[in-house]
Design a protein around this motif. Sequence first.
Motif, PDB file in Angstrom:
ATOM      1  N   UNK A 425       0.884  -1.235  -0.062  1.00 28.51           N
ATOM      2  CA  UNK A 425       0.091   0.152  -0.043  1.00 28.51           C
ATOM      3  C   UNK A 425       0.542   1.309   0.031  1.00 28.51           C
ATOM      4  N   UNK A 426       0.306   2.374  -0.583  1.00 25.81           N
ATOM      5  CA  UNK A 426       1.059   3.663  -0.769  1.00 25.81           C
ATOM      6  C   UNK A 426       1.430   4.335   0.652  1.00 25.81           C
ATOM      7  N   UNK A 427       0.942   3.882   1.951  1.00 31.77           N
ATOM      8  CA  UNK A 427       1.362   4.488   3.192  1.00 31.77           C
ATOM      9  C   UNK A 427       2.498   3.743   3.607  1.00 31.77           C
ATOM     10  N   UNK A 428       2.617   2.843   2.995  1.00 29.70           N
ATOM     11  CA  UNK A 428       3.974   1.837   3.597  1.00 29.70           C
ATOM     12  C   UNK A 428       5.173   2.572   3.719  1.00 29.70           C
ATOM     13  N   UNK A 508      -0.465   7.862   0.337  1.00 30.55           N
ATOM     14  CA  UNK A 508       1.269   8.214   0.204  1.00 30.55           C
ATOM     15  C   UNK A 508       1.486   9.288   1.220  1.00 30.55           C
ATOM     16  N   UNK A 509       3.070   9.007   1.726  1.00 27.77           N
ATOM     17  CA  UNK A 509       3.432  10.295   2.737  1.00 27.77           C
ATOM     18  C   UNK A 509       3.101  11.673   1.976  1.00 27.77           C
ATOM     19  N   UNK A 510       3.192  11.886   0.762  1.00 28.66           N
ATOM     20  CA  UNK A 510       2.835  13.185   0.300  1.00 28.66           C
ATOM     21  C   UNK A 510       1.564  13.544   0.055  1.00 28.66           C
ATOM     22  N   UNK A 511       0.685  12.869   0.197  1.00 23.91           N
ATOM     23  CA  UNK A 511      -0.730  13.282   0.138  1.00 23.91           C
ATOM     24  C   UNK A 511      -1.239  13.883   1.062  1.00 23.91           C
TER      25      UNK A 511
END
Length: 749
Positions: A425-428, A508-511
């Motif tokens: 997943x993008x948050x990983x 995601x981290x930048x979201x």
Amino acid sequence: MSTTSARPGILERLAGFAHRRRWTALLLWLVILVGVQGASSLTGSDWRNDFSLPGTESQESTDLLAEHGSAQAGDTLDIVLATEPDTPALTESETERRVEAMLAEVVRLPKVAAVVSPYEQPRQTISQDGSVGYATVVLDVPSEQMPVPDIERIHETATEVDGQGLRAELGGEAARLLAAEEGGAAEGIGIMAALVILVLMFGTVIAAGLPVLVAIFAVGSAIGLIVLASHLFTIADYTPYVMTLVGLGVGIDYALLIFARYRAELVAGHEPERATRAALDAAGRTVFFSGCIVIVALLGLVALGIGALQGMALAVACTVLVTMLASLTLLPSLLAIFGERFARQFRARAEKRAAKGRPPAGAVWRRWGGLVQRNPVVALVVAVAALGALAAPALGMRLGFNDAGNDPAGSTSREAYDLLSRGFGPGFNGPLIVVAHGGEDGSGGDPAGGSDGGSNSGSGGDPAGGTVQAAEAARSALADTPGVARTTPPIPTRDGEVATVIVFPESAPQAEATSELVRDLRGELLPRLTSETGAEFLVGGATAALEDFSETVAERMPLFVAIVVGVSMLLLMIVFRSVLIPLKAAVLNLLSIGAALGAMTLVFQDGRLGVEPGPIEAFLPVMVFAIVFGLSMDYEIFLVSRIHEEWRRTGDHALAVREGLGHTGAVITAAGAIMIVVFGAFVLSGERMLQQMGFGMAVAIFVDAVVIRCLIVPAAMQLMGRHAWWLPAPLARLVPTVELERHGAPTAR
């Protein structure tokens, strides 16, 4: 006719000394350049990135983890493993054997403290379909101190497993150093483009090369000094790139302003030494005061109290100072060496121009000034409205930092980032670290829970047991929180007094959704858990730290702007003995900076022009503000001082505006074009931070040199008329008198 003062000014005397002792001055600068470069080569650099933010929640969590010996306080690399479709999964025995053999070699490499295999906790480190997994490499040094050759050895060893449908990539902050490009290409392109413009302007290669040579001497000396200073002060590793960007632009710009006035004096028939004195007495003062304003603006960054910015601000201020000194001492000595040659060449070109019946230099700019003066309101309204529209997107600017997802496509850090996003997943790639400290053993009063807590901790009042129970309560609540993909079980520290829960967001981290999740956890969920469990909860980790950095910059920005604008207006009031001129300059500079930030938002945040969208680097708005605000004063002082000179000579304000623009328009345009190509060349860099900074500063200079100085300023000066030079009597008695124009210019009656 103008007469010179019986007592020459400091800059005029300095020009005379440099002219007489030309070889001595040149030798001194050569000794400085070679000396500091030699010393810096012997000592090496000691760049240190300081991302600490005292007083913020993320910094408090980091300090707490370090104090209690948590593994979350250290640095690691990830060896990301992936299998191709229709090939054995990572959980197959043969694949496991190959991976374990590779990891056994990695653990023996330099700077590697330990390696955690993906097969130790496969449910946590291997994706559900078995196609993606990762091993953790624990380093014995911080990521920023990891030597690139050692990173390359880890990468090479990891990729030995490639083949038969299996591949390995290297992720983590240290791995991103492999994607970093060496500097030099962007600087070279910018210098070559500047040379082309200078050759077109002056007509000779030697004349064109002098401003570039002065800039190279200044930048080389400044970088050598800062390399030495890095052993005493905390200076970030990206500082030399910013110094080069600013130093080349400012150095060429300052030298050009003086050289252009020098050429005009030669064409007017003055001898080289007299021309040098006159150039420094007029344009040299512009360089001095504008350089001081740039330095003041940069030192204003110190008021932000952010360690990552303070070292860089001092380094860039040092670059501007050395550049200013080189323009005022090295350039006059070079003009003395080539003075007779320049006198012949420039006068010959002027005579050819007159023989062909061409209008005198500046005629086009005088006609343009007259056109603006006939319709000043229209010119002012249209230009301000256009710049306001360009600045509007800056209101929605989102600050952050680039991560491996912004690294060049095909780099191992980018591939690792994408694989982890695909598998987990993008948050990983940007987990949040929720830290629990304290808490009541058996919290909540549930008998069953109290019994379990007692059996786990060994005593009913054990603080460690209460901490773990509080962290477990947080994990349960976090697992049901919208925006959270998954969480880990509580991980206690060695002393058991602190426990952490790693939270993986869905975004995601930048979201923006990740930023909202951080705010929701801090503002609602965790305070409620604190009241229920008695434990203190902190949200930390790299992603949360970036949010804190961005918020800190946003909170302190008004103070910074007030300091820079206030001091700059005071200096301009002293220079021009006017209230309206400094006010106009401040407003127009803010307008050009706003337009630059708006353009940065459109291109880099919204993804216009094909750029991958992402947040604007958190420190760039204040850095661009400081540098551009100061640089804009170059053209403001250069243009308005010439208008003031003509106003004192003729007493006709409208004529003074046209003549001032006629004398300076071509120089301002050329100087602006040079800075635009120097700054714009950094858009070609592989570093996203340099791309954003180069683009933003190029846009700001274009707006300032073309739209503001050549359109808005003439219109505003026409509308203000004689009132432009008004200074209330009480202020006139307090403000010291500083002559910016050449001595002895008669005052208009």
